[in-house]
Design a protein around this motif. Structure first.
Motif, PDB file in Angstrom:
ATOM      1  N   PHE A   1       0.707  -1.105  -0.031  1.00 23.61           N
ATOM      2  CA  PHE A   1      -0.021  -0.052  -0.036  1.00 23.61           C
ATOM      3  C   PHE A   1       0.764   1.291   0.007  1.00 23.61           C
ATOM      4  N   MET A   2       0.432   2.375  -0.763  1.00 21.80           N
ATOM      5  CA  MET A   2       0.909   3.666  -0.605  1.00 21.80           C
ATOM      6  C   MET A   2       0.224   4.661   0.349  1.00 21.80           C
ATOM      7  N   CYS A   3       0.786   5.512   1.045  1.00 21.49           N
ATOM      8  CA  CYS A   3       0.169   6.437   1.733  1.00 21.49           C
ATOM      9  C   CYS A   3       0.976   7.845   1.574  1.00 21.49           C
ATOM     10  N   LEU A   4       0.522   8.704   2.082  1.00 26.71           N
ATOM     11  CA  LEU A   4       1.200  10.216   2.086  1.00 26.71           C
ATOM     12  C   LEU A   4       1.878  10.174   3.477  1.00 26.71           C
ATOM     13  N   THR A   5       2.969  10.902   3.557  1.00 27.83           N
ATOM     14  CA  THR A   5       3.821  11.076   4.779  1.00 27.83           C
ATOM     15  C   THR A   5       2.855  12.194   5.501  1.00 27.83           C
ATOM     16  N   GLU A   6       2.939  11.952   6.718  1.00 26.25           N
ATOM     17  CA  GLU A   6       2.133  12.754   7.756  1.00 26.25           C
ATOM     18  C   GLU A   6       0.784  12.473   7.830  1.00 26.25           C
ATOM     19  N   ALA A   7       0.568  11.132   7.099  1.00 31.77           N
ATOM     20  CA  ALA A   7      -0.912  10.758   7.075  1.00 31.77           C
ATOM     21  C   ALA A   7      -1.310  10.159   8.517  1.00 31.77           C
ATOM     22  N   TYR A   8      -2.548  10.169   8.554  1.00 33.54           N
ATOM     23  CA  TYR A   8      -3.053   9.398   9.845  1.00 33.54           C
ATOM     24  C   TYR A   8      -4.486   8.871   9.376  1.00 33.54           C
ATOM     25  N   HIS A   9      -4.578   7.490   9.778  1.00 33.66           N
ATOM     26  CA  HIS A   9      -5.892   6.807   9.054  1.00 33.66           C
ATOM     27  C   HIS A   9      -6.281   5.851  10.097  1.00 33.66           C
ATOM     28  N   GLY A  10      -5.933   6.211  11.526  1.00 35.26           N
ATOM     29  CA  GLY A  10      -6.298   5.306  12.758  1.00 35.26           C
ATOM     30  C   GLY A  10      -5.344   4.528  13.502  1.00 35.26           C
ATOM     31  N   GLU A  11      -5.695   3.581  14.396  1.00 35.44           N
ATOM     32  CA  GLU A  11      -4.858   3.096  15.279  1.00 35.44           C
ATOM     33  C   GLU A  11      -4.886   1.665  15.425  1.00 35.44           C
ATOM     34  N   THR A  12      -5.364   1.032  14.628  1.00 38.65           N
ATOM     35  CA  THR A  12      -5.290  -0.459  14.582  1.00 38.65           C
ATOM     36  C   THR A  12      -4.070  -0.879  13.767  1.00 38.65           C
ATOM     37  N   ILE A  13      -3.549  -1.878  13.929  1.00 41.40           N
ATOM     38  CA  ILE A  13      -2.286  -2.087  13.242  1.00 41.40           C
ATOM     39  C   ILE A  13      -2.290  -1.773  11.857  1.00 41.40           C
ATOM     40  N   GLY A  14      -3.074  -2.252  10.888  1.00 35.96           N
ATOM     41  CA  GLY A  14      -3.284  -2.032   9.346  1.00 35.96           C
ATOM     42  C   GLY A  14      -3.410  -0.756   9.275  1.00 35.96           C
ATOM     43  N   ALA A  15      -4.054   0.343   9.946  1.00 35.94           N
ATOM     44  CA  ALA A  15      -4.409   1.588   9.803  1.00 35.94           C
ATOM     45  C   ALA A  15      -3.253   2.467  10.040  1.00 35.94           C
ATOM     46  N   LEU A  16      -2.511   1.918  11.206  1.00 36.52           N
ATOM     47  CA  LEU A  16      -1.101   2.734  11.516  1.00 36.52           C
ATOM     48  C   LEU A  16      -0.064   2.417  10.538  1.00 36.52           C
TER      49      LEU A  16
END
Length: 457
Positions: A141-156
């Motif tokens: 998966f790709m994501c942006l730096t400084e991103a936040y999507h939650g605090e479960t392990i996959g989301a982290l």
């Protein structure tokens, strides 16, 4: 024996989220007894104006009478039912109503019970989609730096906020982090008014190198919330949609914080006129009343899972409270209030007024580097020097301002040294004026302007 106070009883047992509990020795928990509109009242009778919507979830005010009525009516009919092979009218009607307002092409709705769960659901769907369509190599998966999507392990794993994630890195997936737009400190010298998104070259390079192994890229569309309410142009999102199409990578838009009018349109994706492959909703979905989330999906993704049971293609992802009837009742009431009370248009007018007021109140302050805004969300970035945009020293300035604001009856919970307003969409101008005055007083107490220093001399 002396009876323990409610605050002492809290600290005897409760471990509060996102907190260093030792801080509570100095600032004990504030025990709230009731709420009405944008106001909260504690057990001692002190009132606080909730300018952050209680973690951005309270969309239409505390104890909104229309939402209250809907939940009260529902609780006498059906409180919960298993959502596997069972359904109920509230969920069916909610799905139909969402189908009319989400970006076109999103037609299937998978119910979950919180924002992180919706993100986990989206990641697993993307992974399994490619596994079942002949491209099993697409696993990252790709994501942006400084991103936040939650605090479960996959989301982290698809976030880049070290404050939340760094210590858990050994547990997390190995993902690809794309440098995010930073319009305040743009290294290309672009301005918000005229920007062709030259920073998009980072995404282009990442796709060229990794798209063959990438299932999806997940972004917070237009607004990176936990990064400090960092706002980027709709053009970036349009370019990303085209890049995903060119490389066959799924685009996941995490609209948990941006959905339901927060950015001035129903969804942030609407500013760019794009439809993601998957969209995650929560927070404002139920107006902050009950934990519920929905993962919205294009039909072609859904069809990759549709087969005889023996084929083993089913999406085996479930949450006990998926499709909870009380949550559905609250969500339908939210949509009804937004339609019948013309909330988006009214909030848009208030937002334009608020921008001018914030600029007048905070713009001249020597430590206010930028006041950025989208919809009713307004963020003030505090800096040591306006010209160089040098950050403040690491001394928890935002936290100190937060404490001063609480004394004045304002719930203003900064993101580091970024102060922000993210109020209920139906807040009044009079209430916003109170919030501005109290926030300004708290700021001046911690970081006095030249004028205040002279007055205090």
């Amino acid at each position: 024996m002396k009876a323990l106070s409610m605050e002492e009883r809290d600290l005897a047992h409760i471990w509060h989220p996102c907190s260093q509990m030792k801080d509570y020795e100095e600032l004990p928990p504030i025990v709230i007894e009731r709420g009405a509109g944008v106001w909260l009242e504690d057990i001692h009778g002190k009132k606080y104006l909730d300018i952050v919507s209680s973690w951005w979830a309270n969309l239409l005010g505390h104890c909104n009478p229309d939402i209250n009525r809907a939940v009260k009516e529902q609780i006498d009919t059906l409180e919960h039912v298993i959502f596997a092979n069972f359904s109920h009218e509230g969920a069916i009607r909610l799905a139909e109503e969402l189908a009319d307002i989400v970006p076109p092409g999103l037609t299937k709705f998978h119910f979950n019970d919180n924002g992180s769960a919706a993100v986990e659901c989206a990641l697993k769907m993307s992974f399994q989609y490619y596994l079942q369509t002949g491209k099993p190599e697409k696993q990252r998966f790709m994501c942006l730096t400084e991103a936040y999507h939650g605090e479960t392990i996959g989301a982290l794993s698809v976030g880049s906020m070290d404050l939340f994630a760094e210590m858990y890195r050994p547990m997390m997936m190995d993902n690809i982090h794309v440098e995010a737009p930073d319009c305040y400190r743009c290294p290309y010298g672009e301005t918000r008014e005229r920007c062709d998104c030259p920073c998009f070259e980072h995404a282009e390079r990442a796709f060229a190198r990794h798209a063959h192994e990438t299932a999806a890229i997940i972004v917070e569309p237009l607004l990176q919330g936990c990064a400090g309410m960092r706002i980027y142009p709709p053009l970036y999102l349009r370019k990303l949609r085209a890049l995903c199409d060119a490389y066959d990578v799924k685009l996941i838009c995490d609209e948990i914080a941006t959905g339901f009018g927060r950015t001035g349109k129903m969804f942030a994706s609407d500013h760019a006129g794009i439809t993601p492959d998957i969209m995650c909703l929560s927070k404002g979905l139920t107006g902050g009343y009950l934990p519920m989330s929905i993962t919205c999906v294009r039909k072609n993704i859904y069809e990759a899972f549709y087969a005889d049971y023996a084929a083993g293609r089913a999406f085996m992802h479930s949450h006990t409270y998926a499709g909870n009837p009380l949550g559905c009742a609250a969500a339908r009431a939210v949509l009804r209030v937004m339609r019948e009370q013309n909330i988006l248009a009214r909030a848009g007018e208030t937002a334009a007024w608020l921008t001018a007021e914030m600029q007048d109140a905070f713009g001249p302050h020597p430590n206010v580097g930028e006041i950025r805004h989208i919809g009713l969300i307004h963020a003030i970035e505090l800096v040591a020097d306006k010209e160089t945009k040098t950050p403040l020293p690491q001394r928890r300035t935002g936290y100190e301002i937060y404490k001063r604001a609480l004394r004045r009856g304002l719930l203003l919970r900064p993101l580091g040294d970024v102060l922000y307003f993210n109020p209920a969409l139906n807040i009044t101008r009079e209430e916003l004026r109170i919030a501005i005055d109290r926030a300004k007083a708290a700021l001046e107490e911690v970081l006095p302007s030249a004028e205040r220093r002279e007055l205090c001399a």
